[in-house]
Design an enzyme around this catalytic site. Structure first.
Site, short mmCIF file in Angstrom:
data_model
loop_
_atom_site.label_atom_id
_atom_site.label_comp_id
_atom_site.label_asym_id
_atom_site.label_seq_id
_atom_site.Cartn_x
_atom_site.Cartn_y
_atom_site.Cartn_z
N ASP A 1 -14.77 28.40 -10.09
CA ASP A 1 -14.67 27.89 -8.72
C ASP A 1 -15.88 27.03 -8.38
OD1 ASP A 1 -12.24 29.02 -8.27
OD2 ASP A 1 -12.96 30.68 -7.02
N HIS B 1 -11.03 23.40 -11.70
CA HIS B 1 -11.30 24.81 -11.99
C HIS B 1 -10.97 25.11 -13.47
CE1 HIS B 1 -10.96 29.28 -11.17
NE2 HIS B 1 -10.17 29.16 -12.22
N GLU B 2 -9.82 24.63 -13.91
CA GLU B 2 -9.41 24.90 -15.30
C GLU B 2 -10.34 24.20 -16.30
OE1 GLU B 2 -7.40 27.23 -15.65
OE2 GLU B 2 -6.67 27.26 -13.58
N GLU C 1 -14.34 33.64 -13.29
CA GLU C 1 -13.57 32.87 -12.31
C GLU C 1 -14.47 32.31 -11.20
OE1 GLU C 1 -10.65 31.90 -12.79
OE2 GLU C 1 -10.12 33.20 -14.47
N HIS D 1 -13.04 26.41 -17.39
CA HIS D 1 -12.65 27.35 -18.46
C HIS D 1 -12.69 26.66 -19.82
CE1 HIS D 1 -11.74 30.45 -15.65
NE2 HIS D 1 -10.61 29.93 -15.18
ZN ZN Z 1 -9.51 30.53 -13.61
#
Ligand code: ZN
Length: 418
Positions: A359, A277-278, A355, A281
């Site tokens: 995901d 998930h990170e 976000e 980003h």
């Molecule tokens: Zn996040």
């Protein structure tokens, strides 16, 4: 064209740039997970876990909203009555009432008063965190954190106040242009130095220890095409039992951080899911995008303050003749506070879109929706998060999709993959 005309034009250009950045840089396409899946996910969570989380959130709620309302009311009281101007005068008087004293000491005094009125609610929050076993730092640690954050805001505030009022004096007609550039620059710099100058004040960061887990997440990053030197572990356990991970900084300061609590609580596969998930980003430069949008917003706010600041009725309420007077700082702070309160839902909405993409990225990268869902359950359980929070609260301030939305997204992904 007059400075005012130029300011209006700049306001329109910055507004268009802000809307364009939001339209182009925020991922819009992904539809929300079906509500039926969300409700099924909610039924699958242990009832006592959901109940305890809701009890915890209900206990926190009065403090959260009191902070917001009291903070807003005090800002308005100081900004829209002569009280704030008086406070600036009083604070500057021991230093001869010079404009630098009024700007610096007066400005910081106003910020301090605004902080102090919400201090009881912060203490209330800490008491609830302690009661539910979420806090591990005790009142001593809490007080130390508080003093550190006051000291940090005093340093940043002093730089911003002195810079702002110096520009106001040097360029009385064009200050808004320099001020807008300065505010945008400050946002860019603060976000850049946050991981190296600010975060170490509160936590220690160590590279993840060599071993199968580190190898696994570094392989994952390589497979994802994201250059990652290291995954850092924060000693979050000194303060909290909550589990989390995040990306901060951009360019050379960008880093992926996992809480030590996460490594302790979660299985290696779940940690990998969180890192996936990170990585989204990092890959999509979400911190930089957020920073650029924030910088445009800050520049826009300065120009808007200049335009609104010539409004006679507002100045009369604040008991000042000109927005350039340091005694008008409480008025500026009141306007900024109102903008903050009003723009919170929009910021939360944009954050949730980012976000949701992260995901989806994690699900695609790991191809493991079962572990992803298990991780969401664990996050919700460990953090006492309401898996399906009240709609109004979610819309006002939720930075992430809810637990049931995230679980439902995993189920939708699993169906598609089958
Ligand atoms: Zn996040």
């Amino acid at each position: 064209m007059s400075p005012r005309g130029w300011a209006l034009l700049t306001l329109v250009v910055l507004g268009a740039a802000l809307l364009l950045s939001v339209a182009l840089l925020i991922p819009w396409s992904r539809p929300p997970a079906p509500r039926a899946d969300q409700l099924a996910a909610l039924r699958d969570l242990p009832a006592d876990q959901v109940e305890r989380a809701r009890e915890f959130r209900a206990a926190l709620r009065p403090g959260v909203w009191s902070t917001l309302v009291v903070g807003l009311l005090v800002a308005l009281l100081l900004g829209l009555t002569p009280l704030g101007a008086r406070l600036v005068e009083l604070a500057g008087r021991p230093f001869g009432g010079h404009w630098t004293a009024q700007a610096l000491v007066g400005g910081l005094a106003v910020v301090l008063v605004a902080d102090l009125v919400t201090l009881p609610f912060a203490a209330w929050r800490q008491a609830i965190l302690t009661r539910y076993g979420m806090s591990t730092n005790g009142w001593g640690g809490w007080t130390a954190d508080l003093l550190k954050s006051y000291a940090l805001s005093a340093v940043v505030g002093a730089v911003a106040l002195l810079g702002f009022y110096t520009v106001l004096r040097l360029a009385p007609r064009w200050w808004w242009a320099f001020g807008a550039a300065g505010a945008a620059g400050l946002v860019l710099v603060l976000s850049f130095v946050l991981p190296v100058l600010v975060e170490p004040v509160f936590n220690r960061f160590t590279p993840m220890e060599p071993g199968p887990l580190r190898t696994e997440v570094m392989d994952l990053a390589a497979r994802d095409g994201v250059p990652v030197r290291d995954v850092l572990v924060a000693d979050a356990s000194r303060r909290t039992r909550a589990v989390n991970a995040y990306v901060s900084g951009y360019g050379p300061t960008r880093r992926i951080v996992v809480y030590d609590t996460l490594l302790r609580e979660a299985t290696p596969a779940e940690v990998t899911s969180v890192v996936a998930h990170e990585l989204s980003h990092a890959k999509h430069r979400d911190v930089l995008v957020g920073t650029v949008i924030g910088a445009l917003g800050a520049a826009l706010a300065v120009v808007a303050l200049y335009l609104v600041g010539s409004w006679g009725a507002l100045l009369r309420l604040a008991g000042v003749d000109s927005i350039r007077d340091p005694r008008a700082f409480p008025l500026l702070l009141a306007l900024v506070t109102v903008v903050g309160v009003v723009s919170t839902p929009a910021q939360a909405f944009l954050s949730r879109r980012v976000e949701v993409r992260a995901d989806a990225h994690a699900l695609a990268l790991t191809g493991d929706p079962v572990t992803f869902e298990a991780m969401q359950r664990r996050l919700s359980g460990a953090n006492l998060a309401d898996p399906d929070p009240p709609r109004w609260e979610y819309l006002y301030s939720a930075s992430h999709p809810s637990t049931v939305e995230r679980m439902a997204a995993a189920r939708a992904h699993a169906r598609k993959a089958r």
